[in-house]
Design a protein around this motif. Sequence first.
Motif, PDB file in Angstrom:
ATOM      1  N   ILE A   1       0.960  -1.196   0.113  1.00 47.42           N
ATOM      2  CA  ILE A   1       0.027  -0.082   0.190  1.00 47.42           C
ATOM      3  C   ILE A   1       0.792   1.367  -0.023  1.00 47.42           C
ATOM      4  O   ILE A   1       1.598   1.518   0.717  1.00 47.42           O
ATOM      5  N   GLU A   2       0.698   2.275  -0.926  1.00 50.70           N
ATOM      6  CA  GLU A   2       1.406   3.334  -1.120  1.00 50.70           C
ATOM      7  C   GLU A   2       0.340   4.477  -1.069  1.00 50.70           C
ATOM      8  O   GLU A   2      -0.419   4.655  -2.383  1.00 50.70           O
ATOM      9  N   HIS A   3       0.205   5.183  -0.144  1.00 49.19           N
ATOM     10  CA  HIS A   3      -0.887   6.340  -0.198  1.00 49.19           C
ATOM     11  C   HIS A   3      -2.249   5.559  -0.273  1.00 49.19           C
ATOM     12  O   HIS A   3      -2.528   5.001   0.652  1.00 49.19           O
ATOM     13  N   ASP A   4      -3.002   5.925  -1.078  1.00 52.01           N
ATOM     14  CA  ASP A   4      -4.346   5.173  -1.114  1.00 52.01           C
ATOM     15  C   ASP A   4      -4.217   4.039  -2.352  1.00 52.01           C
ATOM     16  O   ASP A   4      -5.513   3.430  -2.546  1.00 52.01           O
ATOM     17  N   ARG A   5      -3.186   3.933  -2.904  1.00 48.41           N
ATOM     18  CA  ARG A   5      -3.210   2.794  -3.959  1.00 48.41           C
ATOM     19  C   ARG A   5      -2.742   1.435  -3.075  1.00 48.41           C
ATOM     20  O   ARG A   5      -1.623   1.070  -2.568  1.00 48.41           O
ATOM     21  N   VAL A   6      -3.495   0.344  -3.774  1.00 48.63           N
ATOM     22  CA  VAL A   6      -3.187  -0.902  -3.143  1.00 48.63           C
ATOM     23  C   VAL A   6      -2.833  -1.999  -4.202  1.00 48.63           C
ATOM     24  O   VAL A   6      -3.563  -1.803  -5.399  1.00 48.63           O
ATOM     25  N   THR A   7      -1.419  -2.544  -4.105  1.00 40.23           N
ATOM     26  CA  THR A   7      -0.978  -3.264  -5.354  1.00 40.23           C
ATOM     27  C   THR A   7      -0.845  -4.904  -5.021  1.00 40.23           C
ATOM     28  O   THR A   7      -0.372  -4.998  -3.613  1.00 40.23           O
ATOM     29  N   PHE A   8      -1.865  -5.653  -5.405  1.00 37.84           N
ATOM     30  CA  PHE A   8      -1.620  -7.086  -5.138  1.00 37.84           C
ATOM     31  C   PHE A   8      -0.983  -7.781  -6.321  1.00 37.84           C
ATOM     32  O   PHE A   8      -1.009  -7.629  -7.372  1.00 37.84           O
ATOM     33  N   SER A   9      -0.012  -8.635  -5.717  1.00 35.75           N
ATOM     34  CA  SER A   9       1.033  -9.405  -6.615  1.00 35.75           C
ATOM     35  C   SER A   9       0.581 -10.933  -6.083  1.00 35.75           C
ATOM     36  O   SER A   9       0.946 -10.999  -5.375  1.00 35.75           O
ATOM     37  N   GLY A  10       0.178 -11.336  -7.037  1.00 34.92           N
ATOM     38  CA  GLY A  10       0.156 -12.850  -6.728  1.00 34.92           C
ATOM     39  C   GLY A  10       0.464 -14.056  -7.943  1.00 34.92           C
ATOM     40  O   GLY A  10       1.149 -13.433  -8.775  1.00 34.92           O
ATOM     41  N   LYS A  11       0.183 -15.325  -7.727  1.00 33.10           N
ATOM     42  CA  LYS A  11       0.566 -16.219  -8.520  1.00 33.10           C
ATOM     43  C   LYS A  11      -0.811 -17.407  -8.643  1.00 33.10           C
ATOM     44  O   LYS A  11      -1.663 -17.513  -7.805  1.00 33.10           O
ATOM     45  N   GLY A  12      -1.187 -17.528 -10.018  1.00 31.71           N
ATOM     46  CA  GLY A  12      -1.869 -18.568 -10.137  1.00 31.71           C
ATOM     47  C   GLY A  12      -3.327 -17.929 -10.648  1.00 31.71           C
ATOM     48  O   GLY A  12      -3.558 -16.652 -10.254  1.00 31.71           O
ATOM     49  N   TRP A  13      -4.496 -18.701 -10.970  1.00 32.85           N
ATOM     50  CA  TRP A  13      -5.746 -18.290 -11.261  1.00 32.85           C
ATOM     51  C   TRP A  13      -6.766 -19.224 -10.762  1.00 32.85           C
ATOM     52  O   TRP A  13      -6.722 -20.427 -11.211  1.00 32.85           O
ATOM     53  N   GLY A  14      -7.344 -19.056  -9.790  1.00 32.12           N
ATOM     54  CA  GLY A  14      -8.514 -19.825  -9.310  1.00 32.12           C
ATOM     55  C   GLY A  14      -8.223 -20.238  -7.860  1.00 32.12           C
ATOM     56  O   GLY A  14      -7.395 -19.808  -7.146  1.00 32.12           O
ATOM     57  N   HIS A  15      -9.163 -21.123  -7.578  1.00 31.01           N
ATOM     58  CA  HIS A  15      -8.957 -21.683  -5.894  1.00 31.01           C
ATOM     59  C   HIS A  15      -7.842 -22.501  -5.712  1.00 31.01           C
ATOM     60  O   HIS A  15      -7.526 -22.500  -4.626  1.00 31.01           O
ATOM     61  N   GLY A  16      -7.420 -23.101  -6.783  1.00 30.99           N
ATOM     62  CA  GLY A  16      -6.149 -24.285  -6.256  1.00 30.99           C
ATOM     63  C   GLY A  16      -6.478 -25.460  -6.056  1.00 30.99           C
ATOM     64  O   GLY A  16      -5.559 -26.191  -6.032  1.00 30.99           O
TER      65      GLY A  16
END
Length: 368
Positions: free
Chosen positions: A318-333
Amino acid sequence: LIFLGLAPGFGKEPVKIRVAVLKDRMDATLSVTGSFEIADARTKASLYRGRNFLGMKVTPSQEGLKVRNAVYNTDAITIISKKKAAIAVNNRSYRGDISIYKDASGKLLVVNTLDLESYLKGVLYHEISHKWPIDVIKAQAIAARTYALYQKDVMRSKDYDVAADTSSQVYGGYSSEKRKTNRAVNFTNGEVLMYNGKVFPAYFHATCGGTTEYAGELWKIDMIPLKGGRACSFCSDSPHYYWKAELDLKTITKKLGERYQSKEDLSNISVIERTGTVRVRTLELKDAAGKSIVISAKDFRSLLGPDLIRSTNFSIVIEHDRVTFSGKGWGHGAGLCQWGAYGMSNKGYNYKQILDFYYPGAEIVRLS
């Protein structure tokens, strides 16, 4: 391990599946090619016989259901045609019969009832690429067939077994059939996965991101084939292996809805706990006054949008009011990793080996 013969609980008649193709509607338009019959879905009494109807609008009425200008004193009707894919609902063609129910709220539920194998032919194109190797599609066909049979048992007291959207398996009817996916269905005809003599929800997803998830983290289920934790090196070429999403805090607040809103603005989102496969289990939402709310990662992803937050395997900056999500995969897994299956097939694994890897301990059984 392959068993040939009749699986427990099924007879020699084709297994039928009931698919909710429309829900919560105030109207539906049907077109029928050839001879057809309208029957009361509850009593099976014949209400009308006709031929070649275009633009047959169905609406709920105080007395029951209105079909064009005729009103039938019943809350459920079935349109029956013996001709293949003769019935279209809102311009989409379907094999089998179409039933229309007026639910408790006075809205329409439209259900397509057809044999299981034909249903799968309308599913596969939407759930996996028809251009992929045939063994990947065979594996998907068996997983989808198993899931549908499991749902048929769970939903037996309801008016439908599965929905036609992502809440079950995406189903597009006759117009979604492709030659290669149909071949995969025909080749695996009747083959399902079983554990301890029973079908189970053979979950699948696009990309696990390196490790499959324990299904018990998402649903009330505990069995060896869905224990997860399978280290998967086969999906690394997936375009969904890594992902990133950026949102501002106000947008996130709006998407979370009233249940997770407070009088103060959202100021921070942090991970409280992760699962054994490093996916996020719970998050803490904190407002400007310091008040905090705990939310499951499953609900958080669902509310923000599963196509935006592609998995629960992510980190937050989180920087100021911006939230960055960095992830892996697509779906419930949980269960079959589709891009992993693709990678396995390219390395020479067949569909039986693919299923054995993602559903360890399960057996492939052929229904009669």
